[in-house]
Design a protein around this motif. Sequence first.
Motif, PDB file in Angstrom:
ATOM      1  N   GLY A   8       0.772  -1.232   0.000  1.00  0.00           N
ATOM      2  CA  GLY A   8       0.000   0.000   0.000  1.00  0.00           C
ATOM      3  C   GLY A   8       0.801   1.279   0.000  1.00  0.00           C
ATOM      4  O   GLY A   8       0.232   2.367  -0.064  1.00  0.00           O
ATOM      5  N   GLY A   9       2.117   1.172   0.066  1.00  0.00           N
ATOM      6  CA  GLY A   9       2.920   2.378   0.045  1.00  0.00           C
ATOM      7  C   GLY A   9       2.917   3.031  -1.328  1.00  0.00           C
ATOM      8  O   GLY A   9       2.399   2.479  -2.298  1.00  0.00           O
ATOM      9  N   GLY A  10       3.506   4.218  -1.389  1.00  0.00           N
ATOM     10  CA  GLY A  10       3.588   4.912  -2.665  1.00  0.00           C
ATOM     11  C   GLY A  10       3.911   6.375  -2.475  1.00  0.00           C
ATOM     12  O   GLY A  10       4.308   6.806  -1.389  1.00  0.00           O
ATOM     13  N   LEU A  11       3.727   7.126  -3.544  1.00  0.00           N
ATOM     14  CA  LEU A  11       3.985   8.566  -3.557  1.00  0.00           C
ATOM     15  C   LEU A  11       2.654   9.303  -3.405  1.00  0.00           C
ATOM     16  O   LEU A  11       1.695   9.008  -4.116  1.00  0.00           O
ATOM     17  CB  LEU A  11       4.659   8.961  -4.867  1.00  0.00           C
ATOM     18  CG  LEU A  11       4.859  10.458  -5.121  1.00  0.00           C
ATOM     19  CD1 LEU A  11       5.811  11.054  -4.094  1.00  0.00           C
ATOM     20  CD2 LEU A  11       5.380  10.671  -6.539  1.00  0.00           C
ATOM     21  N   VAL A  12       2.623  10.252  -2.499  1.00  0.00           N
ATOM     22  CA  VAL A  12       1.399  11.015  -2.259  1.00  0.00           C
ATOM     23  C   VAL A  12       1.779  12.462  -1.997  1.00  0.00           C
ATOM     24  O   VAL A  12       2.854  12.747  -1.470  1.00  0.00           O
ATOM     25  CB  VAL A  12       0.610  10.415  -1.078  1.00  0.00           C
ATOM     26  CG1 VAL A  12       1.403  10.486   0.212  1.00  0.00           C
ATOM     27  CG2 VAL A  12      -0.743  11.067  -0.912  1.00  0.00           C
ATOM     28  N   GLN A  13       0.911  13.373  -2.380  1.00  0.00           N
ATOM     29  CA  GLN A  13       1.163  14.783  -2.145  1.00  0.00           C
ATOM     30  C   GLN A  13       0.868  15.154  -0.696  1.00  0.00           C
ATOM     31  O   GLN A  13       0.063  14.486  -0.030  1.00  0.00           O
ATOM     32  CB  GLN A  13       0.287  15.624  -3.075  1.00  0.00           C
ATOM     33  CG  GLN A  13       0.664  15.503  -4.536  1.00  0.00           C
ATOM     34  CD  GLN A  13      -0.122  16.464  -5.402  1.00  0.00           C
ATOM     35  OE1 GLN A  13      -1.150  17.001  -5.003  1.00  0.00           O
ATOM     36  NE2 GLN A  13       0.367  16.690  -6.614  1.00  0.00           N
ATOM     37  N   SER A  17      -3.753  11.113   1.479  1.00  0.00           N
ATOM     38  CA  SER A  17      -3.987   9.939   2.328  1.00  0.00           C
ATOM     39  C   SER A  17      -3.465   8.671   1.656  1.00  0.00           C
ATOM     40  O   SER A  17      -3.394   8.586   0.421  1.00  0.00           O
ATOM     41  CB  SER A  17      -5.488   9.770   2.604  1.00  0.00           C
ATOM     42  OG  SER A  17      -6.024  10.881   3.291  1.00  0.00           O
ATOM     43  N   LEU A  18      -3.146   7.709   2.484  1.00  0.00           N
ATOM     44  CA  LEU A  18      -2.775   6.367   2.025  1.00  0.00           C
ATOM     45  C   LEU A  18      -3.267   5.370   3.065  1.00  0.00           C
ATOM     46  O   LEU A  18      -3.373   5.706   4.258  1.00  0.00           O
ATOM     47  CB  LEU A  18      -1.257   6.211   1.889  1.00  0.00           C
ATOM     48  CG  LEU A  18      -0.548   6.662   0.630  1.00  0.00           C
ATOM     49  CD1 LEU A  18       0.951   6.447   0.781  1.00  0.00           C
ATOM     50  CD2 LEU A  18      -1.070   5.937  -0.598  1.00  0.00           C
ATOM     51  N   ARG A  19      -3.518   4.156   2.625  1.00  0.00           N
ATOM     52  CA  ARG A  19      -3.836   3.088   3.554  1.00  0.00           C
ATOM     53  C   ARG A  19      -2.872   1.931   3.322  1.00  0.00           C
ATOM     54  O   ARG A  19      -2.796   1.385   2.215  1.00  0.00           O
ATOM     55  CB  ARG A  19      -5.267   2.592   3.412  1.00  0.00           C
ATOM     56  CG  ARG A  19      -5.648   1.609   4.532  1.00  0.00           C
ATOM     57  CD  ARG A  19      -7.090   1.157   4.479  1.00  0.00           C
ATOM     58  NE  ARG A  19      -7.300   0.090   3.530  1.00  0.00           N
ATOM     59  CZ  ARG A  19      -8.290  -0.789   3.603  1.00  0.00           C
ATOM     60  NH1 ARG A  19      -9.170  -0.712   4.603  1.00  0.00           N
ATOM     61  NH2 ARG A  19      -8.425  -1.718   2.682  1.00  0.00           N
ATOM     62  N   LEU A  20      -2.142   1.602   4.363  1.00  0.00           N
ATOM     63  CA  LEU A  20      -1.234   0.462   4.318  1.00  0.00           C
ATOM     64  C   LEU A  20      -1.945  -0.783   4.847  1.00  0.00           C
ATOM     65  O   LEU A  20      -2.789  -0.685   5.738  1.00  0.00           O
ATOM     66  CB  LEU A  20       0.007   0.734   5.158  1.00  0.00           C
ATOM     67  CG  LEU A  20       0.778   2.017   4.857  1.00  0.00           C
ATOM     68  CD1 LEU A  20       2.027   2.088   5.744  1.00  0.00           C
ATOM     69  CD2 LEU A  20       1.163   2.094   3.387  1.00  0.00           C
ATOM     70  N   SER A  21      -1.561  -1.913   4.284  1.00  0.00           N
ATOM     71  CA  SER A  21      -2.100  -3.195   4.737  1.00  0.00           C
ATOM     72  C   SER A  21      -0.958  -4.119   5.120  1.00  0.00           C
ATOM     73  O   SER A  21       0.134  -4.036   4.561  1.00  0.00           O
ATOM     74  CB  SER A  21      -2.938  -3.856   3.641  1.00  0.00           C
ATOM     75  OG  SER A  21      -4.026  -3.048   3.256  1.00  0.00           O
ATOM     76  N   CYS A  22      -1.241  -4.998   6.051  1.00  0.00           N
ATOM     77  CA  CYS A  22      -0.235  -5.976   6.490  1.00  0.00           C
ATOM     78  C   CYS A  22      -0.943  -7.298   6.734  1.00  0.00           C
ATOM     79  O   CYS A  22      -1.795  -7.397   7.629  1.00  0.00           O
ATOM     80  CB  CYS A  22       0.443  -5.484   7.757  1.00  0.00           C
ATOM     81  SG  CYS A  22       1.494  -6.724   8.563  1.00  0.00           S
ATOM     82  N   VAL A  23      -0.595  -8.281   5.929  1.00  0.00           N
ATOM     83  CA  VAL A  23      -1.162  -9.617   6.072  1.00  0.00           C
ATOM     84  C   VAL A  23      -0.148 -10.504   6.784  1.00  0.00           C
ATOM     85  O   VAL A  23       1.030 -10.525   6.431  1.00  0.00           O
ATOM     86  CB  VAL A  23      -1.519 -10.211   4.706  1.00  0.00           C
ATOM     87  CG1 VAL A  23      -2.100 -11.610   4.872  1.00  0.00           C
ATOM     88  CG2 VAL A  23      -2.512  -9.316   3.974  1.00  0.00           C
ATOM     89  N   THR A  24      -0.638 -11.227   7.776  1.00  0.00           N
ATOM     90  CA  THR A  24       0.242 -12.060   8.581  1.00  0.00           C
ATOM     91  C   THR A  24      -0.216 -13.511   8.537  1.00  0.00           C
ATOM     92  O   THR A  24      -1.390 -13.797   8.779  1.00  0.00           O
ATOM     93  CB  THR A  24       0.246 -11.579  10.041  1.00  0.00           C
ATOM     94  OG1 THR A  24       0.681 -10.227  10.085  1.00  0.00           O
ATOM     95  CG2 THR A  24       1.168 -12.427  10.897  1.00  0.00           C
ATOM     96  N   SER A  25       0.698 -14.395   8.203  1.00  0.00           N
ATOM     97  CA  SER A  25       0.400 -15.821   8.282  1.00  0.00           C
ATOM     98  C   SER A  25       0.898 -16.298   9.630  1.00  0.00           C
ATOM     99  O   SER A  25       2.088 -16.229   9.915  1.00  0.00           O
ATOM    100  CB  SER A  25       1.086 -16.576   7.143  1.00  0.00           C
ATOM    101  OG  SER A  25       2.479 -16.448   7.251  1.00  0.00           O
ATOM    102  N   THR A  26      -0.003 -16.720  10.473  1.00  0.00           N
ATOM    103  CA  THR A  26       0.359 -17.104  11.829  1.00  0.00           C
ATOM    104  C   THR A  26       0.702 -18.593  11.904  1.00  0.00           C
ATOM    105  O   THR A  26       0.411 -19.353  10.995  1.00  0.00           O
ATOM    106  CB  THR A  26      -0.791 -16.787  12.792  1.00  0.00           C
ATOM    107  OG1 THR A  26      -1.953 -17.516  12.364  1.00  0.00           O
ATOM    108  CG2 THR A  26      -1.102 -15.311  12.794  1.00  0.00           C
ATOM    109  N   SER A  27       1.351 -18.949  12.977  1.00  0.00           N
ATOM    110  CA  SER A  27       1.800 -20.332  13.119  1.00  0.00           C
ATOM    111  C   SER A  27       1.334 -20.867  14.467  1.00  0.00           C
ATOM    112  O   SER A  27       1.941 -20.596  15.494  1.00  0.00           O
ATOM    113  CB  SER A  27       3.324 -20.407  13.012  1.00  0.00           C
ATOM    114  OG  SER A  27       3.784 -21.712  13.267  1.00  0.00           O
ATOM    115  N   GLY A  28       0.241 -21.591  14.481  1.00  0.00           N
ATOM    116  CA  GLY A  28      -0.208 -22.229  15.703  1.00  0.00           C
ATOM    117  C   GLY A  28      -1.024 -21.356  16.628  1.00  0.00           C
ATOM    118  O   GLY A  28      -1.610 -21.854  17.584  1.00  0.00           O
ATOM    119  N   PHE A  29      -1.085 -20.073  16.374  1.00  0.00           N
ATOM    120  CA  PHE A  29      -1.851 -19.162  17.213  1.00  0.00           C
ATOM    121  C   PHE A  29      -2.754 -18.316  16.323  1.00  0.00           C
ATOM    122  O   PHE A  29      -2.389 -17.992  15.203  1.00  0.00           O
ATOM    123  CB  PHE A  29      -0.930 -18.235  18.016  1.00  0.00           C
ATOM    124  CG  PHE A  29      -0.028 -18.955  18.979  1.00  0.00           C
ATOM    125  CD1 PHE A  29       1.246 -19.337  18.604  1.00  0.00           C
ATOM    126  CD2 PHE A  29      -0.469 -19.260  20.256  1.00  0.00           C
ATOM    127  CE1 PHE A  29       2.073 -20.006  19.484  1.00  0.00           C
ATOM    128  CE2 PHE A  29       0.352 -19.920  21.143  1.00  0.00           C
ATOM    129  CZ  PHE A  29       1.626 -20.296  20.747  1.00  0.00           C
TER     130      PHE A  29
END
Length: 117
Positions: A8-13, A17-29
């Motif tokens: 979601g990053g990039g160049l903005v004036q 506004s920008l919206r960042l996303s973060c997807v996490t693959s969890t392990s056992g929890f």
Amino acid sequence: QVQVVESGGGLVQPGGSLRLSCVTSTSGFTFSTYTMSWYRQAPGKERELVATSGGFGGATVYAAATKGRFTISRDNAKNTVYLQMNSLQSEDTAVYYCNAKLRLSYWGQGTQVTVSS
């Protein structure tokens, strides 16, 4: 193995506004148990905390520089945490990193945010 991937990053004036996303693959929890945070690192500066969303429905915490402009949120069903960034300023230019923490700490590779006219 826990994997953390930002997007979601990039160049903005300035003022945009920008919206960042973060997807996490969890392990056992389940994702909801992880404390999820956004950090940023500007050139020549140390990495600093931007915002945190506590696991188990814990509190959210913001850095003074971003409070009122940035909002952290999470969708536990999608294993995703977001950072909505409004009223961006040149000082917000940095690489933004997502962190997942539950006993151990896991980092993503970062996404560049550049605020410039």
